[in-house]
Design an enzyme around this catalytic site. Structure first.
Site, PDB file in Angstrom:
ATOM      1  N   ASP A   1     -37.138  50.768  10.047  1.00 21.15           N
ATOM      2  CA  ASP A   1     -35.785  50.680   9.500  1.00 21.15           C
ATOM      3  C   ASP A   1     -35.338  51.958   8.787  1.00 21.15           C
ATOM      4  O   ASP A   1     -36.058  52.489   7.939  1.00 21.15           O
ATOM      5  CB  ASP A   1     -35.687  49.506   8.511  1.00 21.15           C
ATOM      6  CG  ASP A   1     -35.701  48.166   9.244  1.00 21.15           C
ATOM      7  OD1 ASP A   1     -35.353  48.127  10.438  1.00 21.15           O
ATOM      8  OD2 ASP A   1     -36.064  47.162   8.608  1.00 21.15           O
TER       9      ASP A   1
ATOM     10  N   HIS B   1     -38.139  50.587  16.369  1.00 21.87           N
ATOM     11  CA  HIS B   1     -37.741  51.447  15.247  1.00 21.87           C
ATOM     12  C   HIS B   1     -38.467  51.046  13.972  1.00 21.87           C
ATOM     13  O   HIS B   1     -39.009  49.938  13.858  1.00 21.87           O
ATOM     14  CB  HIS B   1     -36.232  51.350  15.013  1.00 21.87           C
ATOM     15  CG  HIS B   1     -35.793  49.996  14.542  1.00 21.87           C
ATOM     16  ND1 HIS B   1     -35.755  48.902  15.374  1.00 21.87           N
ATOM     17  CD2 HIS B   1     -35.417  49.551  13.322  1.00 21.87           C
ATOM     18  CE1 HIS B   1     -35.369  47.844  14.693  1.00 21.87           C
ATOM     19  NE2 HIS B   1     -35.163  48.202  13.425  1.00 21.87           N
TER      20      HIS B   1
ATOM     21  N   ARG C   1     -30.608  39.872   5.552  1.00 13.53           N
ATOM     22  CA  ARG C   1     -31.724  40.790   5.307  1.00 13.53           C
ATOM     23  C   ARG C   1     -31.510  41.545   4.003  1.00 13.53           C
ATOM     24  O   ARG C   1     -30.392  41.969   3.693  1.00 13.53           O
ATOM     25  CB  ARG C   1     -31.824  41.796   6.459  1.00 13.53           C
ATOM     26  CG  ARG C   1     -33.040  42.711   6.372  1.00 13.53           C
ATOM     27  CD  ARG C   1     -33.032  43.772   7.445  1.00 13.53           C
ATOM     28  NE  ARG C   1     -31.934  44.700   7.227  1.00 13.53           N
ATOM     29  CZ  ARG C   1     -31.519  45.602   8.118  1.00 13.53           C
ATOM     30  NH1 ARG C   1     -32.095  45.691   9.295  1.00 13.53           N
ATOM     31  NH2 ARG C   1     -30.525  46.403   7.840  1.00 13.53           N
TER      32      ARG C   1
ATOM     33  N   HIS D   1     -40.724  47.762  14.812  1.00  9.29           N
ATOM     34  CA  HIS D   1     -40.441  46.444  15.358  1.00  9.29           C
ATOM     35  C   HIS D   1     -39.263  46.522  16.319  1.00  9.29           C
ATOM     36  O   HIS D   1     -38.512  47.509  16.329  1.00  9.29           O
ATOM     37  CB  HIS D   1     -40.142  45.441  14.227  1.00  9.29           C
ATOM     38  CG  HIS D   1     -39.015  45.848  13.353  1.00  9.29           C
ATOM     39  ND1 HIS D   1     -39.136  46.787  12.351  1.00  9.29           N
ATOM     40  CD2 HIS D   1     -37.711  45.461  13.335  1.00  9.29           C
ATOM     41  CE1 HIS D   1     -37.974  46.938  11.741  1.00  9.29           C
ATOM     42  NE2 HIS D   1     -37.086  46.155  12.326  1.00  9.29           N
TER      43      HIS D   1
HETATM   44  C1  SIN Z   1     -34.079  44.545  12.386  1.00  4.25           C
HETATM   45  O1  SIN Z   1     -34.354  45.443  13.155  1.00  4.25           O
HETATM   46  O2  SIN Z   1     -34.061  44.731  11.174  1.00  4.25           O
HETATM   47  C2  SIN Z   1     -33.767  43.160  12.926  1.00  4.25           C
HETATM   48  C3  SIN Z   1     -34.946  42.463  13.438  1.00  4.25           C
HETATM   49  C4  SIN Z   1     -34.599  41.121  14.013  1.00  4.25           C
HETATM   50  O3  SIN Z   1     -33.441  40.725  13.996  1.00  4.25           O
HETATM   51  O4  SIN Z   1     -35.503  40.439  14.483  1.00  4.25           O
END
Ligand code: SIN
Length: 285
Positions: free
Chosen positions: A119, A117, A276, A261
């Site tokens: 974000d 995805h 985050r 990612h």
């Molecule tokens: C995310 O998709 O923002 C998380 C990525 C992760 O936890 O490595």
């Protein structure tokens, strides 16, 4: 081909403007950065170099850099204002609406980002970037894989690019979070261009992802499904990727406008934990 640069880190103790070290992971995506100390105000020269490093490498990584909330905010502010999105109670940090808790352990039923995805791509103005700090990682596993969506777009044939350019696709957050969040939480659904023009580099990037995208607008369901299935396979080409193996107190900073990612949950029941901050973006053009 991306340009790769290595900038010497200023000697320790130097009081003048600092520069950063940039060590690319491969020619296509990802670089490890040194010489940044977010526990102190970040000099403008360093901030400029960090923004250039993201433009050059799409995702950058800092290791061995513990971040308290102030340092995390300072680092994220290099890239812009924080993107504050409604989130579920379990992910919130009291008093810090811009910080999201990212935590998995032996009681977890799911983890964030297990599907490829970009974000929050269902938002009308999805976050331009994300700054993910992990203080605790499993003994093995828990890597994150990032893919370069300029490279994915460029690798399509001229004929395929000509067909997709100008089309839009629907991104629906119900696909990503429908099964997880409270039923009464309002989830965005927005159409965005399939070929997104990056506002900094001016390059086109493929902007559909299996996490959020539900259909190509204006196509019959069978046509849209077949084409999306092809594009979702295409973005997984290992030539577009780097894989980051975390260490405690590492941070990944990525540009959502030209990357996707996936977080690999192969460490159950161990703990992986951190925070985050997302950075405000613009309406995709
Ligand atoms: C995310 O998709 O923002 C998380 C990525 C992760 O936890 O490595």
């Amino acid at each position: 081909m991306l340009q790769t640069t290595t900038i010497e880190t200023a000697p320790r103790g130097e009081t003048g403007p600092r520069t950063i070290g940039v060590k690319p992971l491969n020619p296509t995506i990802g670089a490890e950065i040194s010489g940044v100390d977010p526990s102190q105000p970040i000099p403008e020269q360093t901030a400029t170099e960090l923004r250039q490093a993201i433009a050059d490498h799409i995702v950058i990584f800092l290791r061995d850099t513990p971040l308290d909330f102030a340092a995390h905010q300072r680092l994220a502010a290099v890239f812009g204002e924080a993107h504050i999105a409604p989130s579920t109670a379990a992910w919130r940090v009291e008093g810090f609406p811009e910080i999201t808790k990212m935590h998995a352990d032996g009681t977890s039923k799911y983890v964030a980002g297990e599907n490829w995805h970009s974000d929050m791509s269902a938002d009308p103005e999805p976050p331009m970037g994300s700054v993910l700090y992990l203080h605790t990682i499993p003994t093995l596993g828990g890597d994150t894989v990032f893919a370069n969506m300029y490279a994915a777009w460029d690798a399509l044939s001229d004929t395929m690019r000509a067909m997709l350019d100008g089309l839009t696709a629907t991104h629906d957050a119900v696909k990503a979070f429908g099964a997880i969040v409270a039923r009464d939480m309002e989830l965005p659904c927005t159409s965005h261009p399939i070929a997104r023009i990056h506002p900094v580099t001016g390059r086109k990037a493929l902007y559909v992802n299996p996490g959020y995208t539900t259909k190509i607008d204006g196509m019959a369901e069978a046509e849209s499904d077949a084409l999306l299935r092809f594009l979702y396979e295409h973005i997984k080409d290992p030539r577009f990727q780097c894989r980051f193996t975390w260490s405690p107190h590492a941070t990944a900073i990525w540009d959502n406008r030209c990357s996707q990612h996936v977080a690999i949950w192969d460490y159950f029941p161990q703990v992986r934990s951190g925070f985050r901050i997302q950075v405000k973006g613009e309406r995709p053009a």
